[in-house]
Design an enzyme around this catalytic site. Sequence first.
Site, PDB file in Angstrom:
ATOM      1  N   SER A   1       0.846  -1.189   0.000  1.00 19.00           N
ATOM      2  CA  SER A   1       0.000   0.000   0.000  1.00 19.00           C
ATOM      3  C   SER A   1       0.882   1.239   0.000  1.00 19.00           C
ATOM      4  CB  SER A   1      -0.911   0.010   1.228  1.00 19.00           C
ATOM      5  OG  SER A   1      -0.133   0.263   2.378  1.00 19.00           O
ATOM      6  N   LYS A   2       0.230   2.374  -0.058  1.00 20.15           N
ATOM      7  CA  LYS A   2       0.928   3.662  -0.113  1.00 20.15           C
ATOM      8  C   LYS A   2       2.007   3.793   0.955  1.00 20.15           C
ATOM      9  CE  LYS A   2      -0.578   7.194  -2.913  1.00 20.15           C
ATOM     10  NZ  LYS A   2       0.179   6.742  -4.052  1.00 20.15           N
ATOM     11  N   ARG A   3       1.710   3.217   2.134  1.00 17.36           N
ATOM     12  CA  ARG A   3       2.669   3.432   3.218  1.00 17.36           C
ATOM     13  C   ARG A   3       4.013   2.739   2.953  1.00 17.36           C
ATOM     14  NH1 ARG A   3       2.193  -1.179   6.471  1.00 17.36           N
ATOM     15  NH2 ARG A   3       0.443  -2.113   5.396  1.00 17.36           N
TER      16      ARG A   3
END
Length: 477
Positions: A237-239
């Site tokens: 994910s983005k993180r």
Amino acid sequence: MKVVTRFAPSPTGALHLGGARTALFSYLWAMHTNGRFLLRIEDTDTERSKQEHTDAILESMRWLGLTWDEPLWYQSQRKDIYTHYVNVLLETGHAYYCTCSPEEVEEMRERAKAKGEQPKYDGTCREKGLSYTQGAVVRLKTPHDREIVIDDGVRGTVRIHTKELDDMVLCRADGMPTYNLAVVVDDHEMGVTHVIRGDDHVANTPKQILIYEALGFTPPHFAHVPMILGSDKQKLSKRHGATAVIEYEKQGYLPQAMVNYLVRLGWSYGDEELFTMEELIQYFTIEGLNSAPSAIDFDKLRWINAHYIKTLPVEYIAHQLRPFIEDICSMNTITATHASTRYMQCGTEEEYTSLLIDIVYAYRERVHTLVELAEQSICCLLHYTALDYSLVPKQAEKGKEYLVDIRKELEALSSWTHDAILSLLQDYMKARELQNKDVLPSLRFALTALKGGPDVPILLTILGKEESLLRIDRFLA
Ligand code: GLU
């Protein structure tokens, strides 16, 4: 039979690493077999599909070098074809109209759940023989007594009993086909022989096989590749950092590195890490795909990128470097002196290009990305007045005393070549029993206003005599 693969993104966002990898695998299998690779934009969800996302996906595909066979297909332009096949299914008794409202269907699902059963449509309209009325959906008459066996290219044999499957909706109340119907119709009509896709679609495959069977079509071969995980082995994910492919272009990665990196996330060929596109096309097979998920490793990507910066032709790297140089000039505090950057004064296009090539030779062993290459080498391109000498490192301060003499000798040098400069500096140090560290840090700082950088004779060669002397003077002043 000619192999036909396809990549079928929904344009609801940018192209992410997972999608790009699926596209790459499909592309490679088609190229390996001398087949065809199709690109189909699955834009039937009119609310979430956006032209800007389609454009971004196409841009990413082009950047990666994944050329598709024309035409480019759009599902939104094929509604009549889907309607035709829905009608065929209705006429042959494989599908039926259903007038249950979404709320009623939700209640059925809740009731089943409460009884500990699979939540699904209970078949209320299945045997009613309803004809079309406004608001009706079309459902598949799923057989209850079948075992579907899928020979998945990655997961091996997968078995599903049809009693676990719903009478899925094929056509919505607004007349739009559902994903499962459209994908089957398209893959059949387009002659797709191999569907390589993410394993988030694994549950759709038995449903699609039922539609193939109901229409009397032969299903393609399926291969479901596992997800890419983050470095912590959690869903990507983005993180975990940028997940959109195009971000990597902006961060100074080369498409060759990205392709090479992506392919290794799920495909292996012995212990080899580095492959050109030609080698990938030669070696790629579906059997080579791993069934275990791979985790992202940004250090590996950086390492691969550094390899390509070092080994691809300098002219190419110099060309790729240009937008990054121009970005720095237009973005940061250099703006004020932008007009005075050396490259602007370079005169001809050829001179600028050859300066960039010299820069790539000088810096390519030291960097991992084009952004680093631009940031470290921009000092060579700036006008001498744009350099900031306010923070002089100790070592550079110490050697300052020699610079006046060295400057004089450099000025007197008749041929400004790397070798001539090198022997001048060596002779100078030898005569005074000085070491590199006594002289060179100071000279390097004078030339670049930076502590680190390439060898000093290389810098002097790149900068040229006039610019080098101006820089030394400015530092001394
Ligand atoms: N459009 C689907 C998606 O973007 C892919 C469909 C498929 O590959 O079958 O997830």
